[in-house]
Write a protein that holds these residues in place. Structure first.
Motif, short mmCIF file in Angstrom:
data_model
loop_
_atom_site.label_atom_id
_atom_site.label_comp_id
_atom_site.label_asym_id
_atom_site.label_seq_id
_atom_site.Cartn_x
_atom_site.Cartn_y
_atom_site.Cartn_z
N GLU A 170 0.83 -1.20 0.00
CA GLU A 170 0.00 0.00 0.00
C GLU A 170 0.86 1.25 0.00
O GLU A 170 1.99 1.24 0.50
N GLU A 171 0.31 2.33 -0.55
CA GLU A 171 0.92 3.64 -0.35
C GLU A 171 0.59 4.10 1.06
O GLU A 171 -0.56 4.00 1.50
N VAL A 172 1.60 4.59 1.77
CA VAL A 172 1.44 4.92 3.18
C VAL A 172 1.94 6.33 3.45
O VAL A 172 3.00 6.73 2.94
N THR A 173 1.18 7.07 4.25
CA THR A 173 1.66 8.36 4.76
C THR A 173 2.25 8.10 6.13
O THR A 173 1.54 7.96 7.13
N TYR A 174 3.57 7.98 6.18
CA TYR A 174 4.24 7.64 7.43
C TYR A 174 4.35 8.87 8.33
O TYR A 174 4.65 9.98 7.87
N GLN A 175 4.10 8.65 9.61
CA GLN A 175 4.30 9.67 10.63
C GLN A 175 5.25 9.09 11.67
O GLN A 175 4.89 8.86 12.81
N ASP A 176 6.46 8.83 11.22
CA ASP A 176 7.45 8.13 12.03
C ASP A 176 8.79 8.81 11.78
O ASP A 176 9.17 9.01 10.62
N PRO A 177 9.50 9.19 12.84
CA PRO A 177 10.77 9.90 12.62
C PRO A 177 11.80 9.09 11.84
O PRO A 177 12.72 9.65 11.26
N HIS A 178 11.63 7.76 11.81
CA HIS A 178 12.59 6.91 11.12
C HIS A 178 12.16 6.58 9.68
O HIS A 178 12.82 5.79 9.02
N ALA A 179 11.07 7.21 9.23
CA ALA A 179 10.63 7.01 7.85
C ALA A 179 11.34 7.96 6.90
O ALA A 179 11.12 7.90 5.69
N ARG A 180 12.17 8.84 7.44
CA ARG A 180 12.88 9.82 6.63
C ARG A 180 14.38 9.64 6.79
O ARG A 180 14.90 9.60 7.90
N VAL A 181 15.08 9.50 5.67
CA VAL A 181 16.52 9.27 5.66
C VAL A 181 17.23 10.57 5.28
O VAL A 181 16.89 11.19 4.26
N ASP A 182 18.19 10.98 6.09
CA ASP A 182 18.97 12.18 5.79
C ASP A 182 19.99 11.84 4.71
O ASP A 182 20.94 11.09 4.94
N ALA A 183 19.78 12.38 3.51
CA ALA A 183 20.67 12.11 2.38
C ALA A 183 21.44 13.36 1.96
O ALA A 183 21.93 13.44 0.83
N THR A 184 21.58 14.30 2.88
CA THR A 184 22.23 15.57 2.55
C THR A 184 23.67 15.39 2.10
O THR A 184 24.13 16.05 1.16
N GLU A 185 24.39 14.48 2.74
CA GLU A 185 25.80 14.28 2.43
C GLU A 185 26.02 13.30 1.28
O GLU A 185 27.16 13.03 0.91
N TRP A 186 24.96 12.75 0.74
CA TRP A 186 25.10 11.80 -0.35
C TRP A 186 25.32 12.53 -1.68
O TRP A 186 24.92 13.68 -1.84
N THR A 187 25.90 11.82 -2.63
CA THR A 187 25.97 12.35 -3.99
C THR A 187 24.59 12.25 -4.63
O THR A 187 23.73 11.47 -4.19
N SER A 188 24.36 13.03 -5.65
CA SER A 188 23.07 12.97 -6.34
C SER A 188 22.84 11.59 -6.96
O SER A 188 21.70 11.10 -7.02
N ILE A 189 23.92 10.94 -7.39
CA ILE A 189 23.79 9.59 -7.96
C ILE A 189 23.31 8.61 -6.91
O ILE A 189 22.40 7.80 -7.16
N LYS A 190 23.88 8.68 -5.70
CA LYS A 190 23.47 7.78 -4.64
C LYS A 190 22.02 8.04 -4.23
O LYS A 190 21.25 7.11 -3.98
N ARG A 191 21.62 9.32 -4.17
CA ARG A 191 20.23 9.64 -3.83
C ARG A 191 19.28 9.06 -4.87
O ARG A 191 18.23 8.49 -4.54
N ASP A 192 19.63 9.21 -6.14
CA ASP A 192 18.77 8.70 -7.22
C ASP A 192 18.65 7.18 -7.15
O ASP A 192 17.57 6.61 -7.34
N GLU A 193 19.77 6.50 -6.87
CA GLU A 193 19.75 5.04 -6.79
C GLU A 193 18.90 4.57 -5.61
O GLU A 193 18.11 3.63 -5.75
N TYR A 194 19.05 5.23 -4.47
CA TYR A 194 18.28 4.85 -3.29
C TYR A 194 16.79 5.12 -3.51
O TYR A 194 15.93 4.31 -3.14
N GLN A 195 16.49 6.24 -4.14
CA GLN A 195 15.11 6.60 -4.40
C GLN A 195 14.45 5.58 -5.33
O GLN A 195 13.29 5.20 -5.12
#
Length: 243
Positions: A170-195
Motif C-alpha cells: 500500500e501507499e502509506v503516509t508515514y508519521q514516524d521519525p525513522h521514515a525519513r533518511v537524511d541524504a544531505t551528504e550523499w551524492t546525487s547519484i546515490k540519492r537517485d539510486e536509493y530513491q
C-alpha cells in the motif's frame, strides 16, 4: 546444560527505563555473554524464518552497548522491548541481542535517536543464557514504521530478498521519525539510486547556510497482512496503543 539468567541487566535496564534517565545498564565484568553467533540462512519465506526462530516479534530498541574498533562495531549487546509478540515472548519482555564480529550479517542495531526504531525480529535464544538472543541481518531487523493513524507497517521494499504479493503493498503516509533518511551528504547519484530502489519521495529544505535532502519512504505492508504469512498463533493486536 543449565542456562544462566540475566537478572541483573533486566532489573537495571527497566529501572532506568522507568526513570527515563541513564538508559545504558551498568556492566558486569564477571558476566559471560554468549558470542557463538549463528550462520546466516537464506530464508525463502517469512514462514521459514518463523519456523527457525525461537522468538518472532515486533520489538523496539531501548539502547545499545557496543565495543568499537576503529569506529566499527566489534561486539556487544542491544536491548529491545517487545511491542507485538508473535512467538516465544510476551508483550514488554526484554530482549538482549548479542553480536560479535565485523561481517555485514552481524546483528548490530542502530543507536537510539528520539524514540527507538521498531523491527520485526527473528531470533534464536542463547543455549547458555536466558533473555539473551542471537540473529543475523536482515532477518533480525526488518524495519517497521508507524503511519499517520498509528498503525504498524512493514516498510516496503524490505531489506530482504523475499517476494511479496503486490496486492499487499500500500501507499502509506508515514508519521514516524525513522521514515525519513537524511541524504544531505550523499551524492546525487546515490540519492537517485536509493530513491529508485526504495520508492522514496525526495524532500528538500534549506536555511541561510545549506540545502538539505531527505528521502521519505512511501510504501508498506500492514502487519495485519504479515501475520498470516508467519503461520504462528495469534497473540496480540498490532497498533501503536501497545507502546
Amino acid at each position: 546444560m543449565q542456562k544462566r539468567t540475566i537478572i541483573f541487566i533486566t532489573t537495571l535496564l527497566f529501572s532506568h527505563v522507568l526513570s527515563g534517565q541513564n538508559l545504558l545498564p551498568e556492566s558486569n565484568q564477571d558476566f559471560q555473554f554468549d558470542y557463538n553467533m549463528p550462520e546466516p540462512i537464506q530464508f525463502t519465506s517469512l514462514q521459514q524464518a518463523a519456523q527457525w526462530a525461537d522468538v518472532v516479534a515486533v520489538a523496539q530498541v531501548v539502547n545499545i552497548d557496543y565495543q568499537k574498533t576503529r569506529d566499527l562495531n566489534a561486539k556487544g549487546q542491544a536491548f529491545l522491548t517487545v511491542r507485538v509478540p508473535y512467538k516465544g515472548v510476551n508483550k514488554n519482555d526484554l530482549l538482549i541481542v548479542s553480536a560479535n564480529g565485523f561481517e555485514d550479517h552481524q546483528c548490530y542495531y542502530p543507536d537510539r535517536e528520539n524514540e527507538g526504531q521498531r523491527f520485526l525480529v527473528f531470533l534464536k535464544q542463547s543455549p547458555l543464557n536466558d533473555n539473551e538472543y542471537h540473529g543475523f541481518k536482515p532477518f533480525c531487523q526488518i524495519q517497521v514504521l508507524l503511519d499517520d493513524s498509528g498503525r504498524y507497517y512493514l516498510r516496503y521494499p524490505t531489506d530482504t530478498d523475499l517476494k511479496f504479493d503486490p496486492d499487499l503493498i500500500e501507499e502509506v503516509t508515514y508519521q514516524d521519525p525513522h521514515a525519513r533518511v537524511d541524504a544531505t551528504e550523499w551524492t546525487s547519484i546515490k540519492r537517485d539510486e536509493y530513491q529508485a530502489q526504495f520508492n522514496t519521495t525526495l524532500i528538500t529544505e534549506e536555511d541561510l547556510f545549506q540545502k538539505y535532502f531527505y528521502l521519505k519512504y512511501s510504501l508498506g505492508i500492514p502487519l495485519s497482512e504479515i501475520r498470516p504469512l508467519l503461520k504462528v498463533q495469534r497473540q496480540a493486536d498490532i497498533h501503536s496503543d501497545q507502546m
